[in-house]
Design a protein around this motif. Structure first.
Motif, PDB file in Angstrom:
ATOM      1  N   THR A   1       0.832  -1.198   0.000  1.00  0.00           N
ATOM      2  CA  THR A   1       0.000   0.000   0.000  1.00  0.00           C
ATOM      3  C   THR A   1       0.873   1.257   0.000  1.00  0.00           C
ATOM      4  O   THR A   1       0.582   2.233  -0.711  1.00  0.00           O
ATOM      5  CB  THR A   1      -0.929   0.006   1.223  1.00  0.00           C
ATOM      6  N   VAL A   2       1.950   1.249   0.780  1.00  0.00           N
ATOM      7  CA  VAL A   2       2.889   2.368   0.789  1.00  0.00           C
ATOM      8  C   VAL A   2       3.533   2.521  -0.589  1.00  0.00           C
ATOM      9  O   VAL A   2       3.703   3.641  -1.091  1.00  0.00           O
ATOM     10  CB  VAL A   2       3.973   2.169   1.875  1.00  0.00           C
TER      11      VAL A   2
ATOM     12  N   ASP B   1       1.135   4.248  -2.990  1.00  0.00           N
ATOM     13  CA  ASP B   1       1.097   5.691  -2.747  1.00  0.00           C
ATOM     14  C   ASP B   1       2.341   6.377  -3.314  1.00  0.00           C
ATOM     15  O   ASP B   1       2.257   7.472  -3.891  1.00  0.00           O
ATOM     16  CB  ASP B   1       0.991   5.967  -1.244  1.00  0.00           C
ATOM     17  N   SER B   2       3.491   5.742  -3.138  1.00  0.00           N
ATOM     18  CA  SER B   2       4.744   6.315  -3.638  1.00  0.00           C
ATOM     19  C   SER B   2       4.758   6.372  -5.158  1.00  0.00           C
ATOM     20  O   SER B   2       5.242   7.344  -5.754  1.00  0.00           O
ATOM     21  CB  SER B   2       5.929   5.501  -3.131  1.00  0.00           C
TER      22      SER B   2
ATOM     23  N   LYS C   1       2.737   9.238  -6.323  1.00  0.00           N
ATOM     24  CA  LYS C   1       3.454  10.497  -6.114  1.00  0.00           C
ATOM     25  C   LYS C   1       4.495  10.719  -7.202  1.00  0.00           C
ATOM     26  O   LYS C   1       4.682  11.840  -7.685  1.00  0.00           O
ATOM     27  CB  LYS C   1       4.113  10.494  -4.740  1.00  0.00           C
TER      28      LYS C   1
END
Length: 222
Positions: free
Chosen positions: A166-167, A170-171, A174
């Protein structure tokens, strides 16, 4: 492993294992902070032992065992290797389709870095690569064994792998928003990340179902 008594508590579910792993994380982080702070101090070992609370129960020559326990969170992998010397499993975690997908993701990200060296200095790119690799490591721990007594630990590791993915998602978003990767690259990356994420969710559901089948719904906290 203070605060956790396997013998008296019986079989642990995923929540018991999650509490244990969180405690290990905190102790590991504390140890690493102390090591960095006192690395050049001639009394380093004694100071760290005192700060970690080892002086009450351990002699100086026993501290290394405590350190090993902290620095090897995925100790079950080493245990599996030792136990499997006489009885090799027919299939290891490396053969699992989900682990291969996660490992393939890390390889793809490495190639992305090779194509664009500037990404190696971008915080979002570093977080993407780090957490993708972390997800792969947690999957290795989860898939290394499905022993009846360790289903809870398997699910807890899968939850950690899911959090890492999940991280990474998100990265990746971005990186796209900051125009650090092309839309085509993001499309492939997102597809690979979703493949791993969906596989983890599916596998967690299967293991939770197996837990209920083996131990009944009374012992499971949904």
């Amino acid at each position: 492993m203070s605060g956790f008594d396997r013998e008296s508590e019986g079989i642990w579910d995923e929540y018991d294992w999650e509490r244990f792993l969180q405690q290990q994380d905190q102790r590991t982080e504390k140890y690493m902070e102390l090591l960095e702070k006192y690395i050049d101090d001639p009394q380093r070992d004694e100071i760290i032992a005192r700060e970690m609370g080892w002086t009450q129960s351990s002699r100086a020559e026993d501290w290394s065992a405590e350190v090993d326990a902290l620095l090897e969170e995925d100790w079950r992998l080493q245990d599996e290797d030792a136990a499997g010397e006489n009885e090799k499993p027919t299939e290891s975690f490396e053969d699992h389709v989900l682990y291969r997908a996660a490992f393939g993701l890390t390889v793809w990200i490495d190639k992305l870095f090779d194509q664009n060296a500037s990404l190696q200095n971008e915080p979002a790119a570093i977080k993407l690569a780090t957490h993708a690799a972390l997800a792969s490591a947690k999957l290795a721990a989860a898939l290394s064994d499905d022993d009846v007594d360790e289903l809870g630990m398997t699910i807890a590791y899968l939850k950690r792998a899911l959090k890492a993915i999940t991280v990474s998602l998100d990265s990746a978003a971005k990186l796209l928003s900051e125009k650090l990767i092309a839309a085509r690259q993001y499309s492939v990356l997102q597809q690979r990340l979703f493949q791993v994420r969906d596989g983890i969710i599916t596998l967690m559901g299967e293991y939770r179902g197996e837990w209920r089948r083996r131990f009944g719904s009374e012992g499971y906290r949904s």
